[in-house]
Design a protein around this motif. Structure first.
Motif, short mmCIF file in Angstrom:
data_model
loop_
_atom_site.label_atom_id
_atom_site.label_comp_id
_atom_site.label_asym_id
_atom_site.label_seq_id
_atom_site.Cartn_x
_atom_site.Cartn_y
_atom_site.Cartn_z
N MET A 125 -1.46 3.71 -14.36
CA MET A 125 -2.42 3.45 -13.28
C MET A 125 -3.74 2.96 -13.85
SD MET A 125 -3.95 6.08 -10.43
CE MET A 125 -5.16 5.52 -9.24
N GLU A 126 -4.22 3.62 -14.90
CA GLU A 126 -5.48 3.22 -15.52
C GLU A 126 -5.39 1.80 -16.07
OE1 GLU A 126 -8.65 5.09 -18.67
OE2 GLU A 126 -6.52 5.26 -19.16
N ASP A 127 -4.29 1.48 -16.73
CA ASP A 127 -4.11 0.15 -17.29
C ASP A 127 -4.09 -0.91 -16.19
OD1 ASP A 127 -3.38 -1.64 -19.59
OD2 ASP A 127 -1.59 -1.92 -18.38
N TRP A 128 -3.44 -0.60 -15.07
CA TRP A 128 -3.40 -1.53 -13.95
C TRP A 128 -4.80 -1.79 -13.39
CZ3 TRP A 128 -4.75 -1.11 -8.77
CH2 TRP A 128 -4.35 -2.17 -7.95
N ILE A 129 -5.59 -0.73 -13.24
CA ILE A 129 -6.95 -0.87 -12.72
C ILE A 129 -7.80 -1.72 -13.65
CG2 ILE A 129 -9.08 0.33 -12.14
CD1 ILE A 129 -7.34 2.71 -11.27
N LEU A 130 -7.77 -1.41 -14.95
CA LEU A 130 -8.59 -2.15 -15.90
C LEU A 130 -8.16 -3.61 -16.01
CD1 LEU A 130 -9.00 0.51 -18.73
CD2 LEU A 130 -10.74 -0.26 -17.11
N THR A 131 -6.85 -3.85 -15.98
CA THR A 131 -6.35 -5.22 -16.02
C THR A 131 -6.80 -5.99 -14.79
OG1 THR A 131 -4.42 -4.55 -17.30
CG2 THR A 131 -4.28 -6.66 -16.17
N SER A 132 -6.76 -5.34 -13.63
CA SER A 132 -7.20 -5.98 -12.39
C SER A 132 -8.69 -6.30 -12.44
CB SER A 132 -6.90 -5.08 -11.19
OG SER A 132 -5.52 -4.83 -11.08
#
Length: 274
Positions: A125-132
């Motif tokens: 989830m954290e990786d998805w947020i930062l990538t977004s």
């Protein structure tokens, strides 16, 4: 970790003199050489035997490294455009402090894995947020970092002024208190870097909204996930402590409202409140 600049656009403003918003120019950001040697084993509920408090801080330990590296990359990318000596020095201090935070907290993931927790859900989830976020305009990323730092300062004040970590595992307690101290110490840097890029009020507001959603959303999601895996999520004592933290004792949620309203004031500057 190697600190390198990832560059940016060609039309940036270069700040070559002190500006009216550089209130922190006379403050010295100290880069402390630290190394926390975590114990081989840690009690499953290492904060006073409390599942909620333990997993709240477990979530911080777990998610901080990626967030800190994201901050370092974006703030460092502005360093070559800042020539005012005091701010430039403070930016360097910010970068080194945040890089150390990431390195120290990164040790903790292995402890959680040894205790049997599945960490992929939180980290994914954290990786998805930062990538977004990184797909958005780089100015908005800086604004989000400034907004996030503002909320982090409030959490740091709560950690240092309350008994949240009383009787916690000593090394982990020391790490969190050291981190909280340095967050307060460099609280104005990200905001001042944002001001060298843009003093647009709506950009600042958008950054605060993103920062609050990121911090509160990710922290709560990971805390609930770890509580569920620990088979403690539906205990009345857990929900009572959760209510105390957010609403009645530490009042983190209630304190966040005036803290954010202060950030929205046109003449806001982080250093105005010590």
């Amino acid at each position: 970790m190697t600190l390198t600049s990832d560059g940016n656009d060609s039309g940036d403003r270069v700040i070559s003199k002190e500006t009216s918003f550089s209130h922190q120019a006379n403050r010295v950001i100290t880069v402390r050489a630290v190394q926390f040697n975590l114990p081989v084993s840690v009690d499953r509920h290492w904060v006073r035997g409390s599942p909620f408090k333990t997993h709240l801080f477990n979530s911080l330990h777990l998610t901080l490294p990626a967030v800190e590296y994201w901050m370092v990359r974006h703030v460092q990318s502005r360093l070559k455009h800042i020539t005012a000596s005091p701010l430039r020095q403070n930016v360097r201090g910010f970068i080194l402090q945040e890089a150390q935070h990431a390195e120290q907290h990164a040790q903790f993931g292995e402890i959680l894995r040894q205790q049997g927790y599945e960490l992929k859900a939180c980290l994914k989830m954290e990786d998805w947020i930062l990538t977004s976020l990184q797909r958005l305009d780089w100015r908005l990323n800086l604004a989000a970092i400034a907004g996030m730092e503002h909320l982090t300062v409030l959490l740091s004040e709560v950690v240092l002024a309350s008994d949240l970590l009383a009787a916690a595992e000593p090394t982990l307690k020391a790490m969190l208190e050291w981190h909280a101290l340095e967050e307060i110490e460099h609280k104005a840097v990200a905001y001042e870097v944002l001001q060298t890029v843009s003093q647009n009020y709506l950009l600042r507001v958008a950054g605060l909204a993103i920062g609050c959603a990121f911090v509160l959303g990710l922290l709560n999601r990971c805390t609930l996930t770890l509580l569920y895996q620990d088979r403690c999520l539906w205990r009345w004592s857990v929900w009572r402590e959760m209510g105390q933290f957010w609403l009645t004792k530490e009042k983190m949620l209630l304190r966040s409202v005036p803290h954010c309203l202060w950030y929205l004031q046109p003449n806001f500057h982080p250093a105005a409140h010590d």
